[in-house]
Design a protein around this motif. Structure first.
Motif, PDB file in Angstrom:
ATOM      1  N   GLN A  35     -55.428  -0.078 -17.521  1.00 53.98           N
ATOM      2  CA  GLN A  35     -54.211  -0.809 -16.468  1.00 53.98           C
ATOM      3  C   GLN A  35     -55.169  -2.432 -17.052  1.00 53.98           C
ATOM      4  OE1 GLN A  35     -55.484   0.440 -12.734  1.00 53.98           O
ATOM      5  NE2 GLN A  35     -54.445   1.788 -12.489  1.00 53.98           N
ATOM      6  N   THR A  36     -53.763  -3.309 -17.276  1.00 50.22           N
ATOM      7  CA  THR A  36     -53.288  -4.219 -17.387  1.00 50.22           C
ATOM      8  C   THR A  36     -52.828  -5.136 -16.456  1.00 50.22           C
ATOM      9  OG1 THR A  36     -52.197  -4.073 -20.044  1.00 50.22           O
ATOM     10  CG2 THR A  36     -52.202  -6.001 -18.936  1.00 50.22           C
ATOM     11  N   VAL A  37     -53.742  -5.905 -15.740  1.00 51.33           N
ATOM     12  CA  VAL A  37     -53.173  -7.022 -14.432  1.00 51.33           C
ATOM     13  C   VAL A  37     -53.409  -8.592 -15.345  1.00 51.33           C
ATOM     14  CG1 VAL A  37     -53.968  -8.403 -12.790  1.00 51.33           C
ATOM     15  CG2 VAL A  37     -54.745  -5.716 -13.200  1.00 51.33           C
ATOM     16  N   GLU A  38     -51.873  -9.205 -14.989  1.00 50.70           N
ATOM     17  CA  GLU A  38     -52.239 -10.742 -15.465  1.00 50.70           C
ATOM     18  C   GLU A  38     -52.082 -11.760 -13.968  1.00 50.70           C
ATOM     19  OE1 GLU A  38     -48.639 -12.432 -18.265  1.00 50.70           O
ATOM     20  OE2 GLU A  38     -47.724 -12.876 -16.529  1.00 50.70           O
ATOM     21  N   ILE A  39     -53.423 -12.559 -14.190  1.00 45.20           N
ATOM     22  CA  ILE A  39     -53.596 -13.794 -13.427  1.00 45.20           C
ATOM     23  C   ILE A  39     -52.234 -14.186 -13.676  1.00 45.20           C
ATOM     24  CG2 ILE A  39     -55.015 -15.271 -12.300  1.00 45.20           C
ATOM     25  CD1 ILE A  39     -57.168 -13.355 -13.455  1.00 45.20           C
ATOM     26  N   GLU A  87     -58.605 -11.880  -6.599  1.00 47.32           N
ATOM     27  CA  GLU A  87     -57.444 -11.307  -6.310  1.00 47.32           C
ATOM     28  C   GLU A  87     -56.628 -10.907  -6.353  1.00 47.32           C
ATOM     29  OE1 GLU A  87     -58.681 -10.119  -2.242  1.00 47.32           O
ATOM     30  OE2 GLU A  87     -61.145  -9.644  -2.567  1.00 47.32           O
ATOM     31  N   MET A  88     -55.867 -10.095  -7.255  1.00 47.57           N
ATOM     32  CA  MET A  88     -54.553  -9.484  -7.515  1.00 47.57           C
ATOM     33  C   MET A  88     -54.097  -8.405  -6.517  1.00 47.57           C
ATOM     34  SD  MET A  88     -53.320 -12.017  -9.065  1.00 47.57           S
ATOM     35  CE  MET A  88     -51.591 -12.032  -9.567  1.00 47.57           C
ATOM     36  N   GLY A  89     -53.099  -8.497  -5.870  1.00 50.85           N
ATOM     37  CA  GLY A  89     -52.653  -7.179  -4.705  1.00 50.85           C
ATOM     38  C   GLY A  89     -53.843  -5.989  -3.760  1.00 50.85           C
ATOM     39  N   ARG A 148     -56.982  -5.896  -5.305  1.00 50.18           N
ATOM     40  CA  ARG A 148     -57.698  -5.496  -5.974  1.00 50.18           C
ATOM     41  C   ARG A 148     -58.502  -7.058  -6.574  1.00 50.18           C
ATOM     42  NH1 ARG A 148     -56.431  -3.206 -11.997  1.00 50.18           N
ATOM     43  NH2 ARG A 148     -58.936  -3.170 -12.726  1.00 50.18           N
ATOM     44  N   VAL A 199     -60.281  -8.909  -9.652  1.00 54.89           N
ATOM     45  CA  VAL A 199     -60.573  -9.011 -10.960  1.00 54.89           C
ATOM     46  C   VAL A 199     -61.520  -9.647 -11.084  1.00 54.89           C
ATOM     47  CG1 VAL A 199     -58.027  -7.909 -11.087  1.00 54.89           C
ATOM     48  CG2 VAL A 199     -58.343 -10.636 -10.723  1.00 54.89           C
ATOM     49  N   GLU A 214     -54.899 -12.794 -18.914  1.00 58.26           N
ATOM     50  CA  GLU A 214     -53.918 -10.892 -18.702  1.00 58.26           C
ATOM     51  C   GLU A 214     -55.615 -10.095 -18.939  1.00 58.26           C
ATOM     52  OE1 GLU A 214     -53.141  -8.703 -22.469  1.00 58.26           O
ATOM     53  OE2 GLU A 214     -51.629  -9.041 -21.005  1.00 58.26           O
ATOM     54  N   ARG A 228     -57.353  -6.363 -18.721  1.00 62.67           N
ATOM     55  CA  ARG A 228     -57.286  -5.201 -19.536  1.00 62.67           C
ATOM     56  C   ARG A 228     -58.328  -4.571 -18.781  1.00 62.67           C
ATOM     57  NH1 ARG A 228     -55.408  -3.905 -24.779  1.00 62.67           N
ATOM     58  NH2 ARG A 228     -55.116  -2.289 -24.078  1.00 62.67           N
TER      59      ARG A 228
END
Length: 213
Positions: free
Chosen positions: A44-48, A82-84, A86, A88, A210, A212
């Motif tokens: 999964q990739t999360v973009e800040i 945190e993002m959503g 979650r 990070v 980004e 990962r």
């Protein structure tokens, strides 16, 4: 005899069916279930996004007297990102930064300026480059007292010179007095920017980061 023939016929049919099944598996090349390879996990990739505030606590003291532009410093993340819902970037993650500007105070005039920015932040043991805003600290302005010290020193020197040697002595005394006043002001007049260790700075992320995994 008829029962025996019936049983023999049934056995023959079963044998033929087994042979056809085996031939079908061989022709399709389907591997046995035991040899199936495990499916790799989805990364999964999360973009800040840009604009997120990063609060960093510096690990060492910084100063316009000791530090110069380009000097590196270490810090730690003060507040998790945190993002959503979650987390990070956890609190305590290592941060690297550098001094962008270091201008000492002038003698009797000018203000000291110290600027810093962040370069990278740790994620799962790996330092990830970041681009953040600058944080600049400026010293207080010099006070009028500095000028008064010089003026007072010059007046006292002129008085002593006049007593000692008339007009010429007054000029020499004034110059000497001004020099003494300037030296005294210079000794206490420089104002540096001093940032103690454990100071918390707030930086704004200028480009998306980004994450990962």
């Amino acid at each position: 005899m008829r029962n025996t023939a019936t049983i023999a016929t049934s056995v023959l049919l079963l044998a033929l069916a087994a042979c056809q099944k085996t031939g079908t598996e061989a022709s399709t090349g389907a591997p046995p279930a035991a040899d199936a390879k495990p499916v790799p996990p989805v990364v999964q990739t999360v973009e800040i996004p840009a604009g997120i505030v990063i609060e960093a606590r510096v690990d060492q003291a910084l100063s316009t007297e000791r530090n110069r532009a380009g000097d590196k410093f270490q810090a730690t993340l003060e507040v998790p990102v945190e993002m959503g819902g979650r987390e990070v970037l956890p609190r305590g993650a290592r941060i690297e930064g550098h001094v962008t500007t270091s201008r000492p105070s002038g003698r009797l005039e000018g203000r000291a300026v110290l600027g810093i920015t962040l370069d990278a932040i740790e994620h799962r043991g790996r330092m990830m480059p970041v681009v953040t805003s600058l944080d600049t600290r400026t010293s207080d302005a010099h006070k009028k007292r500095n000028i008064e010290v010089i003026g007072g020193g010059a007046g006292l020197g002129a008085l002593i010179g006049a007593i000692a040697g008339g007009g010429k002595g007054a000029a020499i005394g004034a110059a000497a007095g001004a020099g003494a006043g300037a030296a005294g002001a210079a000794a206490t007049g420089k104002k540096e920017v001093e940032i103690p260790a454990e100071t918390v700075f707030r930086f704004t992320l200028k480009q998306p980061l980004e994450i990962r995994g």
